[in-house]
Design a protein around this motif. Structure first.
Motif, mmCIF file in Angstrom:
data_model
loop_
_atom_site.group_PDB
_atom_site.id
_atom_site.type_symbol
_atom_site.label_atom_id
_atom_site.label_comp_id
_atom_site.label_asym_id
_atom_site.label_seq_id
_atom_site.Cartn_x
_atom_site.Cartn_y
_atom_site.Cartn_z
ATOM 1 N N ALA A 184 0.541 -0.812 -0.126
ATOM 2 C CA ALA A 184 0.687 -0.147 0.403
ATOM 3 C C ALA A 184 0.347 0.935 -0.098
ATOM 4 O O ALA A 184 0.301 2.156 -0.447
ATOM 5 C CB ALA A 184 -0.550 -0.069 1.110
ATOM 6 N N ASN A 187 2.187 1.275 -3.681
ATOM 7 C CA ASN A 187 1.266 2.426 -4.245
ATOM 8 C C ASN A 187 0.814 3.431 -4.134
ATOM 9 O O ASN A 187 -0.101 3.908 -5.411
ATOM 10 C CB ASN A 187 0.303 1.078 -4.215
ATOM 11 N N GLN A 189 -1.403 4.099 -1.238
ATOM 12 C CA GLN A 189 -2.738 4.074 -1.095
ATOM 13 C C GLN A 189 -2.710 4.833 0.508
ATOM 14 O O GLN A 189 -3.390 5.378 0.582
ATOM 15 C CB GLN A 189 -2.945 2.316 -1.379
#
Length: 321
Positions: A184, A187, A189
């Protein structure tokens, strides 16, 4: 002649049995109550057991028992006889001695007989942020998305810190498992994640290897406010880390009771420190254990361990003797 030969064989046999009996008596057995079998602390216990066997040439054999946690370990200290060794945070042992928390209403006399041997790797807090998000301190987490995970010590501690430092309503909490934290973060996120464990932490190594990250330091005032101990993660522990990281940690210590004789406690303690470098070659978390961590022990140190610390010149306070 036949009778004499028979007597000689019997005598030789008795001598062999006597030698085996002496060898069996010379072998000291210790029970080490550790943690859940899937945890890193169970792995540490297994490493301790192997290092003790190697370092004493098999004179001390440590048998590792699975545990449901430190509370159970401390509870059993009041009923287990002889060479019982266990791991626990010092604060929990202190609570047992004072009859507080999980130990409220229980007799404290036996808990007063608990004695420390040596520190083992601490549960160290890591605040890991993407380097491109301008996060250089806890205050910079305001307005950012942070993954705490669920149920773990690190998640509970991280949540406590957000509230403690006025960030609870300023941070967006990601509803993902900690196992997804590195992916995460890469990425985009999330902006940061919080994890606790002995350093170097595998998930932090993974994150730092795949991208530029900042592992945040806490100020002395912030660490004091958490009520935890200071942990210093040396520069170079993680990829791209040019400075020491100052953060908080929950100390963990190997304990015995006064039922363990001084010679056994001395040998266990000496062997631990003698074998620590070799253990650190196989598992890096042992590198984080230093003589200075003796300062985090609350209460008394076992007389056998104290004998070794006096020989080694390790720092011990008067109230620990």
């Amino acid at each position: 002649m036949k009778i004499l030969r028979t007597i000689g064989l019997l005598a030789a046999g008795m001598g062999l049995l006597g030698g085996l009996s002496t060898a069996a008596q010379a072998e000291t057995r210790v029970t080490l109550k550790s943690a859940k079998s899937a945890s890193s602390y169970y792995q540490m216990a297994a490493q301790l057991a192997e290092a003790t066997k190697t370092g004493t040439d098999g004179e001390i054999i440590v048998t590792v028992e699975e545990s449901q946690g430190s509370v159970q370990n401390v509870m059993e200290a009041s009923v287990r006889p002889g060479n019982y060794m266990f791991t626990s945070p010092p604060a929990l042992v202190e609570a047992a001695r004072d009859g507080k928390g999980a130990f409220k209403g229980r007799p404290t006399e036996k808990f007063a007989e608990i004695r420390a041997l040596f520190p083992i790797p601490s549960l160290t807090m890591h605040f890991v942020a993407r380097a491109d998000r301008g996060i250089n301190s806890l205050d910079d987490l305001a307005g950012k998305t942070v993954l705490l995970g669920k149920g773990s010590f690190g998640a509970k501690e991280g949540e406590k810190y957000l509230e403690l430092f006025g960030l609870k309503d300023k941070v967006n909490l990601a509803s993902a498992e900690l196992s997804n934290a590195v992916a995460a973060l890469k990425n985009g996120q999330i902006d940061a994640f919080v994890t606790a464990g002995s350093w170097p932490a595998p998930n932090v190594i993974e994150a730092a290897a795949g991208m530029d990250v900042n592992v945040l330091s806490l100020t002395d005032e912030q660490i004091a406010k958490t009520g935890r101990d200071l942990a210093v993660i040396p520069a170079g522990t993680y990829n791209g880390q040019s400075k020491d990281i100052h953060t908080s940690s929950l100390s963990v210590v190997a304990y015995a009771t006064t039922a363990m004789d001084d010679d056994t406690a001395y040998t266990l303690t000496k062997t631990f420190w003698d074998q620590k470098t070799k253990m650190g070659q196989d598992a890096k978390w042992w590198k984080g254990v230093t003589p200075q961590m003796l300062a985090n022990i609350k209460g008394k140190i076992h007389p056998g361990a104290l004998r070794y610390y006096a020989e080694a010149g390790f720092p011990v306070r008067d109230d620990q003797k």
